[in-house]
Design a protein around this motif. Structure first.
Motif, mmCIF file in Angstrom:
data_model
loop_
_atom_site.group_PDB
_atom_site.id
_atom_site.type_symbol
_atom_site.label_atom_id
_atom_site.label_comp_id
_atom_site.label_asym_id
_atom_site.label_seq_id
_atom_site.Cartn_x
_atom_site.Cartn_y
_atom_site.Cartn_z
ATOM 1 N N GLY A 1 22.875 89.801 -23.510
ATOM 2 C CA GLY A 1 22.048 88.148 -23.791
ATOM 3 C C GLY A 1 21.686 89.415 -25.048
ATOM 4 N N PHE B 1 16.029 86.364 -27.602
ATOM 5 C CA PHE B 1 15.276 87.084 -27.938
ATOM 6 C C PHE B 1 14.361 87.409 -26.916
ATOM 7 C CE2 PHE B 1 13.972 84.059 -31.822
ATOM 8 C CZ PHE B 1 14.073 84.901 -32.502
ATOM 9 N N GLY C 1 17.573 89.289 -24.405
ATOM 10 C CA GLY C 1 17.537 91.038 -24.955
ATOM 11 C C GLY C 1 17.015 91.492 -25.853
ATOM 12 N N GLY D 1 20.428 86.273 -31.474
ATOM 13 C CA GLY D 1 19.284 85.600 -32.432
ATOM 14 C C GLY D 1 19.643 84.500 -30.979
ATOM 15 N N TYR E 1 21.462 72.194 -35.948
ATOM 16 C CA TYR E 1 21.360 71.128 -36.312
ATOM 17 C C TYR E 1 19.893 70.090 -37.447
ATOM 18 C CZ TYR E 1 17.743 70.841 -32.207
ATOM 19 O OH TYR E 1 16.986 70.891 -31.954
ATOM 20 N N ASP F 1 9.101 73.511 -31.179
ATOM 21 C CA ASP F 1 8.272 72.917 -30.815
ATOM 22 C C ASP F 1 6.597 72.915 -29.987
ATOM 23 O OD1 ASP F 1 9.365 73.048 -28.469
ATOM 24 O OD2 ASP F 1 10.410 71.118 -28.036
ATOM 25 N N TYR G 1 4.665 81.080 -30.472
ATOM 26 C CA TYR G 1 6.380 81.380 -30.136
ATOM 27 C C TYR G 1 6.622 83.266 -31.300
ATOM 28 C CZ TYR G 1 11.098 80.523 -29.041
ATOM 29 O OH TYR G 1 12.606 80.317 -28.943
ATOM 30 N N LEU H 1 19.286 77.856 -21.663
ATOM 31 C CA LEU H 1 19.921 76.141 -22.681
ATOM 32 C C LEU H 1 21.048 76.888 -23.630
ATOM 33 C CD1 LEU H 1 16.471 75.127 -23.316
ATOM 34 C CD2 LEU H 1 17.548 74.834 -21.418
ATOM 35 N N HIS H 2 21.621 77.542 -23.495
ATOM 36 C CA HIS H 2 23.157 78.054 -23.638
ATOM 37 C C HIS H 2 24.162 77.644 -23.616
ATOM 38 C CE1 HIS H 2 24.559 80.648 -20.777
ATOM 39 N NE2 HIS H 2 23.250 80.663 -20.491
ATOM 40 N N SER I 1 16.002 67.681 -28.506
ATOM 41 C CA SER I 1 16.735 67.936 -29.524
ATOM 42 C C SER I 1 17.057 66.618 -30.314
ATOM 43 C CB SER I 1 18.024 69.093 -28.851
ATOM 44 O OG SER I 1 18.146 70.130 -29.044
ATOM 45 N N ARG J 1 10.716 67.515 -19.693
ATOM 46 C CA ARG J 1 10.111 68.008 -21.100
ATOM 47 C C ARG J 1 10.051 67.210 -22.473
ATOM 48 N NH1 ARG J 1 13.613 72.621 -25.180
ATOM 49 N NH2 ARG J 1 11.937 72.456 -26.606
ATOM 50 N N PHE K 1 21.692 70.535 -22.416
ATOM 51 C CA PHE K 1 22.476 72.228 -21.925
ATOM 52 C C PHE K 1 22.850 71.984 -20.451
ATOM 53 C CE2 PHE K 1 19.938 72.635 -24.824
ATOM 54 C CZ PHE K 1 21.338 74.012 -26.537
ATOM 55 N N TYR L 1 27.940 83.897 -14.512
ATOM 56 C CA TYR L 1 29.234 84.516 -14.892
ATOM 57 C C TYR L 1 28.797 84.289 -13.044
ATOM 58 C CZ TYR L 1 25.730 87.344 -16.445
ATOM 59 O OH TYR L 1 24.315 88.475 -17.040
ATOM 60 N N SER M 1 4.705 79.970 -24.144
ATOM 61 C CA SER M 1 6.165 80.767 -25.304
ATOM 62 C C SER M 1 6.747 81.205 -24.330
ATOM 63 C CB SER M 1 5.586 81.081 -26.258
ATOM 64 O OG SER M 1 6.176 81.757 -26.677
ATOM 65 N N TRP M 2 8.222 80.541 -24.479
ATOM 66 C CA TRP M 2 9.553 81.877 -23.991
ATOM 67 C C TRP M 2 8.640 83.476 -24.397
ATOM 68 C CZ3 TRP M 2 12.979 79.239 -21.768
ATOM 69 C CH2 TRP M 2 14.051 79.915 -20.751
HETATM 70 C C1 LIG Z 1 17.471 74.145 -29.949
HETATM 71 C C2 LIG Z 1 15.875 74.751 -28.398
HETATM 72 C C3 LIG Z 1 14.926 74.859 -29.011
HETATM 73 C C4 LIG Z 1 13.843 75.452 -28.574
HETATM 74 N N1 LIG Z 1 13.087 75.940 -28.963
HETATM 75 C C5 LIG Z 1 11.728 76.143 -28.139
HETATM 76 C C6 LIG Z 1 10.312 76.200 -28.248
HETATM 77 O O1 LIG Z 1 9.405 75.668 -29.389
HETATM 78 N N2 LIG Z 1 9.229 76.438 -27.483
HETATM 79 C C7 LIG Z 1 10.224 77.996 -25.985
HETATM 80 O O2 LIG Z 1 9.187 78.433 -25.089
HETATM 81 N N3 LIG Z 1 10.733 77.563 -25.836
HETATM 82 C C8 LIG Z 1 11.813 76.867 -26.862
HETATM 83 N N4 LIG Z 1 13.081 76.632 -26.419
HETATM 84 C C9 LIG Z 1 14.095 77.192 -25.294
HETATM 85 C C10 LIG Z 1 14.515 78.731 -25.695
HETATM 86 O O3 LIG Z 1 15.927 78.535 -24.602
HETATM 87 C C11 LIG Z 1 13.976 80.343 -26.028
HETATM 88 O O4 LIG Z 1 12.701 79.954 -26.905
HETATM 89 C C12 LIG Z 1 13.995 80.955 -26.247
HETATM 90 O O5 LIG Z 1 15.274 81.315 -27.894
HETATM 91 C C13 LIG Z 1 15.769 81.767 -25.028
HETATM 92 O O6 LIG Z 1 16.153 83.252 -25.273
HETATM 93 P P1 LIG Z 1 16.723 84.049 -24.307
HETATM 94 O O7 LIG Z 1 17.465 84.924 -25.241
HETATM 95 O O8 LIG Z 1 16.195 83.583 -23.323
HETATM 96 O O9 LIG Z 1 18.135 82.517 -24.135
HETATM 97 P P2 LIG Z 1 19.110 82.444 -25.358
HETATM 98 O O10 LIG Z 1 18.703 82.288 -26.880
HETATM 99 O O11 LIG Z 1 20.490 81.504 -25.205
HETATM 100 O O12 LIG Z 1 20.031 84.000 -25.290
HETATM 101 C C14 LIG Z 1 21.577 84.228 -24.760
HETATM 102 C C15 LIG Z 1 22.206 85.263 -25.201
HETATM 103 O O13 LIG Z 1 22.842 85.526 -24.291
HETATM 104 C C16 LIG Z 1 24.861 84.930 -24.358
HETATM 105 N N5 LIG Z 1 24.784 85.309 -22.918
HETATM 106 C C17 LIG Z 1 25.402 84.132 -22.408
HETATM 107 N N6 LIG Z 1 26.373 84.346 -21.768
HETATM 108 C C18 LIG Z 1 26.379 85.738 -22.339
HETATM 109 C C19 LIG Z 1 27.978 86.129 -21.128
HETATM 110 N N7 LIG Z 1 28.750 85.420 -19.870
HETATM 111 N N8 LIG Z 1 28.830 87.574 -22.050
HETATM 112 C C20 LIG Z 1 27.115 87.828 -22.464
HETATM 113 N N9 LIG Z 1 26.868 87.450 -23.360
HETATM 114 C C21 LIG Z 1 26.354 85.888 -22.919
HETATM 115 C C22 LIG Z 1 24.034 83.929 -25.166
HETATM 116 O O14 LIG Z 1 25.802 83.855 -26.271
HETATM 117 C C23 LIG Z 1 22.684 83.765 -26.219
HETATM 118 O O15 LIG Z 1 23.161 84.715 -27.098
HETATM 119 C C24 LIG Z 1 14.352 76.270 -27.450
HETATM 120 C C25 LIG Z 1 15.736 76.062 -27.236
HETATM 121 C C26 LIG Z 1 16.451 75.339 -27.865
HETATM 122 C C27 LIG Z 1 17.781 75.379 -27.172
#
Ligand SMILES: Cc1cc2nc3c(=O)[nH]c(=O)nc-3n(C[C@H](O)[C@H](O)[C@H](O)COP(=O)(O)OP(=O)(O)OC[C@H]3O[C@@H](n4cnc5c(N)ncnc54)[C@H](O)[C@@H]3O)c2cc1C
Length: 505
Positions: free
Chosen positions: A22, A25, A27, A52, A60, A66, A72, A148-149, A191, A302, A352, A363, A409-410
């Motif tokens: 991943g 953020f 990763g 990203g 969208y 939020d 954040y 949420l992907h 969303s 949420r 999601f 996986y 925050s995440w």
């Molecule tokens: C529209 C939206 C708004 C949000 N707003 C907020 C907010 O305001 N505050 C907050 O705290 N959180 C918010 N979130 C929650 C959000 O998910 C997190 O804040 C954060 O950006 C997630 O980061 P992440 O790296 O954990 O996951 P992701 O951003 O989902 O990144 C995971 C990555 O892993 C990759 N991946 C997945 N499976 C595989 C695989 N099998 N092989 C290789 N790569 C893979 C994906 O392609 C993706 O790029 C929001 C989420 C969404 C969808």
């Protein structure tokens, strides 16, 4: 043993000491932490062509954070240039790019590489990954693949028969022009709440199909004045002060209010009052207001913030539909009350996949003794020590495992989880260990404490019945939420007992 480890690398048995899955953020934050601790032999794999994560794909109309951007973002990488208090999604994507460049992560990226499965090899003490770019081995595996992907398409009869355009908010086509079109949005989650006001301004007519209304608070959002940005850049402590304030507000209402509900029920009561007043002010029509009022308590699902969502429903070109959808037809939707609603573009704001076996993990992960992690969790309930490691999968840590996220925050979660993981990796190096496994006792102890605390959260109150919340899994547990304060989680990541792990050479 360290020499033996090095020889193994030289023979090419292990491709990388650490593989992170991943490049969202999570990763990126993990990669920064690894480099800061001098670990250079790692790669960040991502199925997508760019970094990203959610901010790459969610383009969208109206997409934005939020919680305030001051909170954040990484605590060590403040951004004085946010254009608004709640930054739009494109700025988050740009922030991800900047972090990757500034912290030297580019050479570690392997984009366009989807992990298809991960198998623990007990003899060689390494993870064998099957990826879309070929096999890969790693001593340590860190999953940062988000939650949420995977966009969820609703299970509505006839959806495939619709003759017009169908687009999910998380798969937006930037060339889609909705000007003058007859549009429908299915779903009223976080969303859809952001997209509806923007679509309403463009569309000829907009139908919004609502199953469960969302709690909406007023959004203290405004353009950051130029002087504030200059101040943040020249006197960084001022932005840290703002972050301290926004952290405190988010922590008080979203974390303490929800996770400490039994002790401080009035906090949830205060927010419900604020949200109700917001709705009353923005929607004077009693019937429309009633339709937009949640019948469940705040915090069960949420919530979100918006100043433009409720007013959108007062526009003459917007229709709120609260009858259930019976089927999608080639020209629109038929609702259970027998009415037909015609449109030419269908927007799925249906969220999601969340706690589902093919999403957590996304996986197959086969750990010690061939145990399939997804199946194991489905049978024995979602659990992970400190939200990150499981006895069944040695040498593996998750950024967002069960009971990892406090609701703040995440970025807070990324920072405390990467602290935990780095302590384990550093200790493994110090001891020359090739196998690190959390003990079943420590895992069971942590799970018991999470269950005990979860029973006191706002999610476990009668007012949540019928909220249809994705926070609750099939066993009735709430593993998406760590029922502690963020400070406690941070403190634990710095102080948990390393002897809870078994390190073996
Ligand atoms: C529209 C939206 C708004 C949000 N707003 C907020 C907010 O305001 N505050 C907050 O705290 N959180 C918010 N979130 C929650 C959000 O998910 C997190 O804040 C954060 O950006 C997630 O980061 P992440 O790296 O954990 O996951 P992701 O951003 O989902 O990144 C995971 C990555 O892993 C990759 N991946 C997945 N499976 C595989 C695989 N099998 N092989 C290789 N790569 C893979 C994906 O392609 C993706 O790029 C929001 C989420 C969404 C969808």
């Amino acid at each position: 043993m360290t020499n033996c480890l090095i020889r193994r690398y030289r023979r090419g048995v292990i491709d990388h000491e650490v593989v992170v899955v991943g490049a969202g953020f999570s990763g990126i934050g993990m990669g920064i932490a690894l480099r800061r601790h001098g670990l250079r032999d790692f790669v960040l794999l991502d199925a997508r062509a760019d970094v990203g994560g959610v901010w790459l794909v969610n383009t969208y109309p109206g997409v934005a954070v939020d919680i305030p951007s001051a909170s954040y973002s990484f605590s060590f990488e403040p951004n004085p240039d946010w254009s608004r208090v709640f930054a739009p999604g494109a700025e988050l994507k740009a922030y991800a790019d900047r972090c990757v460049a500034k912290y030297g992560l580019r050479p570690h990226l392997r984009l366009g590489t989807r992990v298809e499965r991960a198998d623990w090899d007990e003899d060689a003490r390494l993870w064998r990954l099957t990826t879309s770019s070929g096999p890969l081995t790693a001593r340590f595996l860190i999953t940062a693949n988000g939650v949420l992907h995977q966009p969820k398409r609703p299970d509505i009869p006839g959806l495939d028969t619709f003759a017009g355009r169908v687009v999910h908010t998380a798969e937006w086509d930037d060339s889609l022009d909705l000007t003058g079109r007859r549009v429908a949005v299915i779903g009223t989650g976080a969303s859809a709440l952001q997209a509806v006001p923007r679509i309403a301004r463009r569309a000829g007519h907009l139908h919004v199909f609502q199953r469960t209304p969302i709690w909406v608070a007023p959004k203290p959002d405004f353009r950051m004045p130029a002087w504030a940005r200059t101040l943040f850049r020249r006197v960084p402590v001022t932005q840290r002060l703002v972050r301290a304030v926004t952290n405190a507000v988010v922590e008080l209402f979203l974390v303490t209010g929800v996770t400490q509900y039994r002790r401080f029920p009035f906090l949830v009561g205060v927010i419900e009052g604020v949200c109700r007043r917001h709705l009353r002010r923005q929607v004077p029509e009693p019937e429309l207001r009633a339709a937009l009022t949640p019948s469940y308590g705040f915090g069960c699902k949420r919530p979100s913030m918006s100043n433009s969502y409720f007013p959108a429903f007062r526009r003459p070109n917007v229709t709120l539909v609260t009858s259930g959808i019976a089927r999608v037809t080639p020209s629109g939707v038929e609702t259970v009350d027998g009415a037909s609603h015609a449109f030419d573009t269908l927007v799925l704001g249906t969220g999601f996949k969340v706690i589902e076996p093919d999403n957590l993990p996304p996986y197959p992960v086969r750990g010690a003794d061939g145990v399939d992690l997804g199946e194991h969790w489905a049978r024995h309930r979602y659990q992970a020590y400190e939200g990150t490691s499981v006895p069944q999968a040695p040498n593996l840590w998750m950024l967002m495992g069960p009971y990892a996220f406090t609701g703040y925050s995440w970025f807070g979660m990324i920072e405390y989880q990467s602290t935990h993981i780095l302590r384990c990796l550093t200790e493994a190096r110090r001891r020359g260990a090739t196998r690190v496994q959390i003990s079943p006792e420590a895992n069971a102890r942590f799970f018991r404490s999470m269950l005990r605390r979860s029973s006191r959260t706002a999610l476990n109150r009668p007012a949540c019945a019928g909220s249809n919340s994705y926070y609750v899994d099939a066993a009735g547990d709430t593993p998406l939420l760590r029922p502690t304060s963020t400070l406690q989680a941070l403190r634990r990541s710095r102080r948990f007992d390393l002897d809870d792990y078994r390190f073996s050479a």
